[in-house]
Scaffold this active site. Structure first.
Site: not given
Length: 495
Positions: A465, A469
């Site tokens: 992350h 995304d």
């Protein structure tokens, strides 16, 4: 007076600099000839690139340059563990191919070691005799640490890298001296173990026809000759541990085995298992998120069946995986961020030019992730062949470092075992890993309410992350899913 002192000081300083320079030149000129002598002789015999991080490699076998620089004491040379790869600090000793007292030849296998990346055979730099073995299988040996001591003759040191003579296991005997002379003339080319086998059966080694390279005689050649001449009745039976019933034996032995079931056992993690510990520890520091999708595999099943019918190579068995891998590569072409690596120290993301897709494989030695290089340039059939090669090497614990390093994204096919889906952890420094679930028939509803069967596979994409995304992964997965559900697009868009 002052001027003359300055001139004298200047001259003395200049003389010092000149002498220091000359010493430096001598120091730099003394060492290269040792290295150059080996380099030239090796290049004349073998056509390959041989220098990499002070490591010489010949057909996947390694020996360290430290052995070159170690000065023999009473003819004894220390043979150290070579630097088997970048970042490798230690290896586990798996097995010895020699023992104390054995004669060894140049490039003969000494032992097999395993790092957390690959299994490697260490070969001899010299001709000589094993004086002392310093480790036993199972030991963890640091790079540069001495593996064994080798008694090397002067001729082997003086003519390093050239063809050497072959002797028997009894170097002081007259038979051995004769054998050496004959070997130097190009006759009876064989290893000491083969010569010893021939001597055991009173066979003149020169009467045996060698079937190996340059007429080299193998053990099979000696046994075949012995059979033809009636020296032995039949080939010796090979010991097969699997043929022994483990529960046969005295009643006391059975009780001992039963009692052992209730005792604690300590297992030491080795090689690939240690690598997994390091990898998963590193993965724990990465903030993961997971994206789950279901993919209709009806068309994939038909395509796999068609490929298998048209396959003429008995060594290759078609599965769903080669098509999934090629489809993945096609999707990575338009979503390069998913095929990247991240360096936290420099805050740099490297978009990898090659699609080196790793395949997680469960082996008797632990989980290993070899990767198929440059998938974007391979056909589905070529991917299937490469996958088959990697699987065979992995199960035999013979994967070289090149097949394990350099991966850019990983597939974990847990569906082959039976799981519906999993939550994988990233193989750092990669930024994504995909777990493939089991393909199973389920009921689906059409828009008009009718029910029909569908072959569904659940995939779970774990992503870093810090780099990716939800939108990045969703768009990527959408395109990958399209290639799987409509395989004809692979043909349409393949360059």
């Amino acid at each position: 007076m002052m001027l003359s002192r300055r001139i004298l000081r200047g001259r003395s300083c200049l003389c010092y600099l000149t002498s220091a320079t000359s010493k430096t030149v001598v120091a730099t000129e003394l060492k290269p000839p040792v290295f150059t002598q080996f380099s030239t002789s090796s290049k004349s015999k073998f056509d390959f690139s041989y220098k990499l991080n002070n490591l010489y490699t010949i057909k996947g076998h390694y020996f360290s340059t430290n052995a070159l620089e170690s000065q023999p004491v009473n003819g004894i040379v220390d043979i150290p563990l070579a630097q088997t790869g970048e970042g490798i600090a230690e290896c586990e000793l798996l097995k010895w191919f020699v023992q104390e007292g054995d004669q060894v030849e140049e490039y003969q296998r000494l032992c097999e070691v395993q790092s957390d990346k690959a299994t490697i055979e260490i070969t001899s730099r010299y001709n000589g005799k094993v004086a002392k073995v310093l480790h036993i299988p199972g030991d963890m040996i640091k790079v540069g640490e001495t593996l064994l001591k080798l008694l090397v003759d002067d001729s082997s040191l003086a003519h390093d890298g050239a063809e050497s003579s072959l002797g028997s296991d009894t170097p002081d005997s007259d038979d051995n001296k004769a054998g050496v002379k004959k070997s130097q003339k190009g006759e009876a080319l064989c290893t000491p173990a083969v010569r010893s086998l021939a001597k055991e059966h009173n066979i003149d080694i020169n009467d045996v026809t060698g079937t190996g390279k340059h007429g080299r005689i193998s053990k099979e050649d000696v046994l075949k000759y012995a059979l033809e001449k009636g020296i032995i009745d039949d080939k010796p039976a090979l010991f097969n541990p699997g043929s022994i019933e483990p529960m046969e034996g005295p009643e006391e032995k059975l009780h001992e085995i039963a009692d052992s079931l209730y005792h604690d056992k300590i297992l030491t993690l080795r090689a690939y298992q240690r690598a997994m510990v390091k990898s998963m520890t590193a993965a724990a520091s990465v903030p993961h998120f997971h994206y789950v999708e279901e993919i209709n595999c009806d068309s994939l099943i038909e395509l796999k069946s068609a490929f298998q019918k048209e396959n003429t190579d008995p060594e290759v068995k078609f599965t769903f995986l080669p098509v999934l891998i090629k489809a993945l590569s096609m999707a990575l072409t338009t979503h390069p961020l998913v095929n990247s690596t991240f360096n936290l120290e420099t805050y740099e993301v490297t978009l990898k030019g090659s699609h080196n897709i790793g395949i997680a494989m469960a082996t008797p030695s632990g989980l290993v992730v070899p990767n198929i290089k440059n998938v974007q340039s391979l056909s589905i059939f070529e991917i299937a062949k490469e996958l088959s090669r990697l699987q065979k090497l992995a199960m035999a614990n013979k994967l070289p470092p090149a097949d394990i390093s350099g991966g850019t994204i990983t597939l974990s096919n847990i569906g082959s075992i039976g799981g519906k889906f999993g939550s994988p952890l990233i193989n750092v420094p990669e930024v994504a890993i995909i777990a493939l679930g089991k393909i199973q028939k389920v009921a689906h509803f059409a828009d008009d309410g009718t029910v029909y069967p569908v072959s569904l596979m659940t995939v779970n994409i774990a992503a870093d992350h810090r780099i990716l995304d939800g939108a990045n992964v969703a768009f990527f997965c959408k395109e990958w899913k399209e290639y799987i559900e409509k395989p004809e697009l692979l043909l349409l868009r393949t360059r």
